[in-house]
Design a protein around this motif. Structure first.
Motif, PDB file in Angstrom:
ATOM      1  N   ARG A 100       0.827  -1.206   0.000  1.00  0.00           N
ATOM      2  CA  ARG A 100       0.000   0.000   0.000  1.00  0.00           C
ATOM      3  C   ARG A 100       0.867   1.263   0.000  1.00  0.00           C
ATOM      4  NH1 ARG A 100      -3.725   1.638   5.079  1.00  0.00           N
ATOM      5  NH2 ARG A 100      -1.634   1.949   5.928  1.00  0.00           N
ATOM      6  N   SER A 101       1.909   1.293   0.836  1.00  0.00           N
ATOM      7  CA  SER A 101       2.770   2.473   0.922  1.00  0.00           C
ATOM      8  C   SER A 101       3.503   2.733  -0.391  1.00  0.00           C
ATOM      9  CB  SER A 101       3.788   2.295   2.053  1.00  0.00           C
ATOM     10  OG  SER A 101       3.157   2.224   3.304  1.00  0.00           O
ATOM     11  N   LEU A 102       4.070   1.682  -0.973  1.00  0.00           N
ATOM     12  CA  LEU A 102       4.818   1.848  -2.212  1.00  0.00           C
ATOM     13  C   LEU A 102       3.908   2.279  -3.360  1.00  0.00           C
ATOM     14  CD1 LEU A 102       7.199  -1.257  -2.055  1.00  0.00           C
ATOM     15  CD2 LEU A 102       7.805   1.134  -1.640  1.00  0.00           C
ATOM     16  N   THR A 103       2.728   1.689  -3.437  1.00  0.00           N
ATOM     17  CA  THR A 103       1.809   2.030  -4.518  1.00  0.00           C
ATOM     18  C   THR A 103       1.315   3.468  -4.372  1.00  0.00           C
ATOM     19  OG1 THR A 103       1.125  -0.289  -4.551  1.00  0.00           O
ATOM     20  CG2 THR A 103      -0.208   1.265  -5.808  1.00  0.00           C
ATOM     21  N   THR A 104       1.048   3.881  -3.144  1.00  0.00           N
ATOM     22  CA  THR A 104       0.642   5.267  -2.917  1.00  0.00           C
ATOM     23  C   THR A 104       1.717   6.236  -3.365  1.00  0.00           C
ATOM     24  OG1 THR A 104      -0.729   4.617  -1.021  1.00  0.00           O
ATOM     25  CG2 THR A 104      -0.070   6.932  -1.160  1.00  0.00           C
ATOM     26  N   LEU A 105       2.978   5.971  -2.986  1.00  0.00           N
ATOM     27  CA  LEU A 105       4.083   6.838  -3.395  1.00  0.00           C
ATOM     28  C   LEU A 105       4.267   6.823  -4.908  1.00  0.00           C
ATOM     29  CD1 LEU A 105       6.532   8.618  -3.022  1.00  0.00           C
ATOM     30  CD2 LEU A 105       7.823   6.622  -2.233  1.00  0.00           C
ATOM     31  N   GLU A 106       4.118   5.653  -5.514  1.00  0.00           N
ATOM     32  CA  GLU A 106       4.263   5.559  -6.967  1.00  0.00           C
ATOM     33  C   GLU A 106       3.215   6.404  -7.673  1.00  0.00           C
ATOM     34  OE1 GLU A 106       4.154   3.891 -11.050  1.00  0.00           O
ATOM     35  OE2 GLU A 106       2.541   4.213  -9.601  1.00  0.00           O
ATOM     36  N   LEU A 107       2.012   6.396  -7.167  1.00  0.00           N
ATOM     37  CA  LEU A 107       0.937   7.204  -7.755  1.00  0.00           C
ATOM     38  C   LEU A 107       1.166   8.692  -7.532  1.00  0.00           C
ATOM     39  CD1 LEU A 107      -2.299   5.194  -6.932  1.00  0.00           C
ATOM     40  CD2 LEU A 107      -1.508   5.850  -9.202  1.00  0.00           C
ATOM     41  N   LEU A 108       1.503   9.077  -6.295  1.00  0.00           N
ATOM     42  CA  LEU A 108       1.719  10.489  -5.998  1.00  0.00           C
ATOM     43  C   LEU A 108       2.932  11.037  -6.746  1.00  0.00           C
ATOM     44  CD1 LEU A 108       0.967  10.558  -2.157  1.00  0.00           C
ATOM     45  CD2 LEU A 108      -0.538  11.192  -4.042  1.00  0.00           C
ATOM     46  N   GLY A 109       3.900  10.158  -7.012  1.00  0.00           N
ATOM     47  CA  GLY A 109       5.083  10.557  -7.780  1.00  0.00           C
ATOM     48  C   GLY A 109       4.911  10.406  -9.275  1.00  0.00           C
ATOM     49  N   ARG A 110       3.720  10.038  -9.712  1.00  0.00           N
ATOM     50  CA  ARG A 110       3.394   9.912 -11.137  1.00  0.00           C
ATOM     51  C   ARG A 110       4.359   8.957 -11.867  1.00  0.00           C
ATOM     52  NH1 ARG A 110       2.046  15.176  -9.711  1.00  0.00           N
ATOM     53  NH2 ARG A 110      -0.074  15.799 -10.309  1.00  0.00           N
ATOM     54  N   GLY A 111       4.521   7.781 -11.259  1.00  0.00           N
ATOM     55  CA  GLY A 111       5.258   6.723 -11.933  1.00  0.00           C
ATOM     56  C   GLY A 111       6.762   6.809 -11.850  1.00  0.00           C
ATOM     57  N   ARG A 112       7.294   7.598 -10.916  1.00  0.00           N
ATOM     58  CA  ARG A 112       8.744   7.809 -10.868  1.00  0.00           C
ATOM     59  C   ARG A 112       9.471   6.946  -9.838  1.00  0.00           C
ATOM     60  NH1 ARG A 112       9.631  13.703  -9.549  1.00  0.00           N
ATOM     61  NH2 ARG A 112       7.485  13.758  -8.771  1.00  0.00           N
ATOM     62  N   LEU A 113       8.763   6.066  -9.142  1.00  0.00           N
ATOM     63  CA  LEU A 113       9.358   5.304  -8.046  1.00  0.00           C
ATOM     64  C   LEU A 113      10.236   4.157  -8.543  1.00  0.00           C
ATOM     65  CD1 LEU A 113       9.532   4.681  -4.992  1.00  0.00           C
ATOM     66  CD2 LEU A 113       7.489   3.260  -5.271  1.00  0.00           C
ATOM     67  N   VAL A 114      11.401   3.993  -7.913  1.00  0.00           N
ATOM     68  CA  VAL A 114      12.269   2.823  -8.069  1.00  0.00           C
ATOM     69  C   VAL A 114      12.444   2.224  -6.678  1.00  0.00           C
ATOM     70  CG1 VAL A 114      14.529   1.954  -8.767  1.00  0.00           C
ATOM     71  CG2 VAL A 114      13.489   3.876 -10.006  1.00  0.00           C
ATOM     72  N   VAL A 115      12.008   0.986  -6.503  1.00  0.00           N
ATOM     73  CA  VAL A 115      12.054   0.343  -5.185  1.00  0.00           C
ATOM     74  C   VAL A 115      13.368  -0.416  -5.049  1.00  0.00           C
ATOM     75  CG1 VAL A 115      10.926  -1.262  -3.612  1.00  0.00           C
ATOM     76  CG2 VAL A 115       9.540   0.109  -5.203  1.00  0.00           C
ATOM     77  N   GLY A 116      14.209   0.054  -4.151  1.00  0.00           N
ATOM     78  CA  GLY A 116      15.444  -0.656  -3.830  1.00  0.00           C
ATOM     79  C   GLY A 116      15.314  -1.282  -2.456  1.00  0.00           C
ATOM     80  N   LEU A 117      15.324  -2.606  -2.383  1.00  0.00           N
ATOM     81  CA  LEU A 117      15.160  -3.317  -1.121  1.00  0.00           C
ATOM     82  C   LEU A 117      16.494  -3.836  -0.607  1.00  0.00           C
ATOM     83  CD1 LEU A 117      11.965  -5.480  -1.798  1.00  0.00           C
ATOM     84  CD2 LEU A 117      12.105  -3.232  -0.691  1.00  0.00           C
ATOM     85  N   GLY A 118      16.597  -3.917   0.697  1.00  0.00           N
ATOM     86  CA  GLY A 118      17.762  -4.517   1.344  1.00  0.00           C
ATOM     87  C   GLY A 118      17.318  -5.254   2.583  1.00  0.00           C
ATOM     88  N   LEU A 119      18.238  -5.998   3.182  1.00  0.00           N
ATOM     89  CA  LEU A 119      17.923  -6.773   4.384  1.00  0.00           C
ATOM     90  C   LEU A 119      18.545  -6.175   5.640  1.00  0.00           C
ATOM     91  CD1 LEU A 119      18.303 -10.405   3.006  1.00  0.00           C
ATOM     92  CD2 LEU A 119      16.253  -8.982   3.146  1.00  0.00           C
ATOM     93  N   GLY A 120      19.323  -5.096   5.474  1.00  0.00           N
ATOM     94  CA  GLY A 120      19.933  -4.483   6.636  1.00  0.00           C
ATOM     95  C   GLY A 120      21.131  -5.272   7.145  1.00  0.00           C
ATOM     96  N   TRP A 121      21.753  -4.737   8.185  1.00  0.00           N
ATOM     97  CA  TRP A 121      22.946  -5.379   8.744  1.00  0.00           C
ATOM     98  C   TRP A 121      22.899  -5.476  10.268  1.00  0.00           C
ATOM     99  CZ3 TRP A 121      25.784  -2.395  12.181  1.00  0.00           C
ATOM    100  CH2 TRP A 121      25.447  -1.017  12.224  1.00  0.00           C
ATOM    101  N   MET A 122      21.875  -4.844  10.884  1.00  0.00           N
ATOM    102  CA  MET A 122      21.863  -4.710  12.333  1.00  0.00           C
ATOM    103  C   MET A 122      20.739  -5.542  12.964  1.00  0.00           C
ATOM    104  SD  MET A 122      21.300  -1.290  14.650  1.00  0.00           S
ATOM    105  CE  MET A 122      22.113  -0.226  13.464  1.00  0.00           C
ATOM    106  N   PRO A 123      21.056  -6.617  13.687  1.00  0.00           N
ATOM    107  CA  PRO A 123      20.008  -7.438  14.299  1.00  0.00           C
ATOM    108  C   PRO A 123      19.104  -6.655  15.250  1.00  0.00           C
ATOM    109  CG  PRO A 123      22.112  -8.591  14.330  1.00  0.00           C
ATOM    110  CD  PRO A 123      22.393  -7.196  13.875  1.00  0.00           C
ATOM    111  N   GLU A 124      19.648  -5.631  15.919  1.00  0.00           N
ATOM    112  CA  GLU A 124      18.840  -4.873  16.876  1.00  0.00           C
ATOM    113  C   GLU A 124      17.629  -4.207  16.221  1.00  0.00           C
ATOM    114  OE1 GLU A 124      23.032  -4.739  18.632  1.00  0.00           O
ATOM    115  OE2 GLU A 124      22.089  -4.761  16.654  1.00  0.00           O
ATOM    116  N   GLU A 125      17.763  -3.820  14.962  1.00  0.00           N
ATOM    117  CA  GLU A 125      16.626  -3.185  14.290  1.00  0.00           C
ATOM    118  C   GLU A 125      15.504  -4.186  14.074  1.00  0.00           C
ATOM    119  OE1 GLU A 125      18.139   0.530  11.708  1.00  0.00           O
ATOM    120  OE2 GLU A 125      18.921  -1.392  11.010  1.00  0.00           O
ATOM    121  N   TYR A 126      15.840  -5.427  13.790  1.00  0.00           N
ATOM    122  CA  TYR A 126      14.821  -6.464  13.654  1.00  0.00           C
ATOM    123  C   TYR A 126      14.139  -6.730  15.000  1.00  0.00           C
ATOM    124  CZ  TYR A 126      15.938  -7.617   8.824  1.00  0.00           C
ATOM    125  OH  TYR A 126      16.090  -7.572   7.451  1.00  0.00           O
ATOM    126  N   THR A 127      14.926  -6.718  16.058  1.00  0.00           N
ATOM    127  CA  THR A 127      14.340  -6.884  17.393  1.00  0.00           C
ATOM    128  C   THR A 127      13.347  -5.766  17.682  1.00  0.00           C
ATOM    129  OG1 THR A 127      16.346  -7.974  18.211  1.00  0.00           O
ATOM    130  CG2 THR A 127      14.869  -7.017  19.858  1.00  0.00           C
TER     131      THR A 127
END
Length: 305
Positions: A100-127
């Protein structure tokens, strides 16, 4: 080669004025894209070393904006530049909320979104977000599957090992069909294999170009073996300059060097076939004015080549 610039979403300039100045100036200068990163914690003593030469997390990360909100703000003040995440830690929220968040941004940005995903490096953030650190690869695969279903279908449901979504109508659709391109930041053999077989491209950080291109060849080979069109995959290369006053030796680049050395690196990357390169001048302590000046000089230097 397209050229991009990181928005000041970390550090002292992370705020409305910084976003406005950099986004508007970048578009006026002729940059092609703007990028944000993702943090939720800045532990006093992280449980894992930061992936850099000294292993220390940049102090700028102690002040961090929400990447998607920041991009939405930038979208409202620009018309042309693409809007990318480098990277968005896509496992920190349920996939249906992410869709929902990505699609909303893609629409508000008129098709300009590029989604770059990562898994992070810090276990504390997952906690902190109540998501298990173990099994991140499987969670990523199922998340991508749900994103693809959400974008492609008017009605869909999902039942998998981790997530269950009851059958639902999806009226919210991206303007760019079937959806925005999704790139992955990964360097392990399994990560490179996953990019070639599932994703639209690669989001690496700057490395010596022979090493970088060797991993890119692995990705392209995996795509071919999976029956995909390898020529459709794209590489968007993040460069985090640590600027020095004097020229560094060849062994220090691309981790530290003069602005001229980074210009040369970008030119060589373009000649080697890198599709997009974007720089984050916030990695070196500079004022907002200096950041904008560096962006202009870098762009001019690369274009001169």
């Amino acid at each position: 080669m397209r050229l991009g610039l990181a928005l000041p979403t970390f550090g002292p300039d992370a705020g409305p004025e910084g976003i406005l100045r950099v986004s508007r100036t970048a578009e006026d200068m002729g940059y092609d894209s703007l990028w944000t990163g993702d943090r939720v914690l800045a532990p006093l003593v992280p449980g894992a070393p930061y992936p850099s030469a000294d292993g220390l997390m940049p102090r700028a990360y102690e002040n961090h904006l929400d990447p998607l909100v920041a991009l939405t703000f930038a979208a409202s003040h620009t018309t042309r530049v693409h809007l990318g995440t480098s990277t968005l830690n896509g496992l920190w929220q349920p996939p249906i909320m992410l869709a929902r968040s990505l699609t909303t941004l893609e629409l508000l940005g008129r098709g300009r979104l590029v989604v770059g995903l990562g898994l992070g490096w810090m276990p504390e953030e997952y906690t902190a977000v109540s998501v298990p650190w173990k099994g991140r690869g499987a969670r990523l695969d199922e998340t991508l599957e749900i994103l693809e279903k959400y974008w492609a279908n008017d009605v869909f449901s999902h039942e998998g090992p981790l997530f269950t979504i009851p059958e639902t109508v999806v009226g919210l659709k991206p303007s760019r069909r079937p959806g925005p391109p999704v790139l992955l930041a990964a360097f392990t053999p399994s990560g490179l294999r996953r990019i070639g077989r599932r994703f639209d491209g690669w989001l690496p950080v700057a490395l010596p170009l022979p090493q970088l291109l060797g991993m890119w060849d692995v990705i392209l080979k995996e795509a071919v073996e999976a029956g995909r069109d390898s020529s459709a995959l794209r590489m968007a290369l993040r460069v985090n300059p640590e600027l020095t006053d004097t020229k560094t030796g060849a062994g220090s680049m691309p981790w530290a060097g003069t602005l001229g050395q980074y210009v040369d690196y970008a030119r060589t990357a373009a000649e080697a076939g890198v599709h997009e390169l974007f720089v984050d001048f916030g990695q070196t302590p500079v004022t907002l004015e200096e950041r904008i000046d560096l962006a202009g000089r870098f762009l001019e230097g690369v274009r001169r080549g």
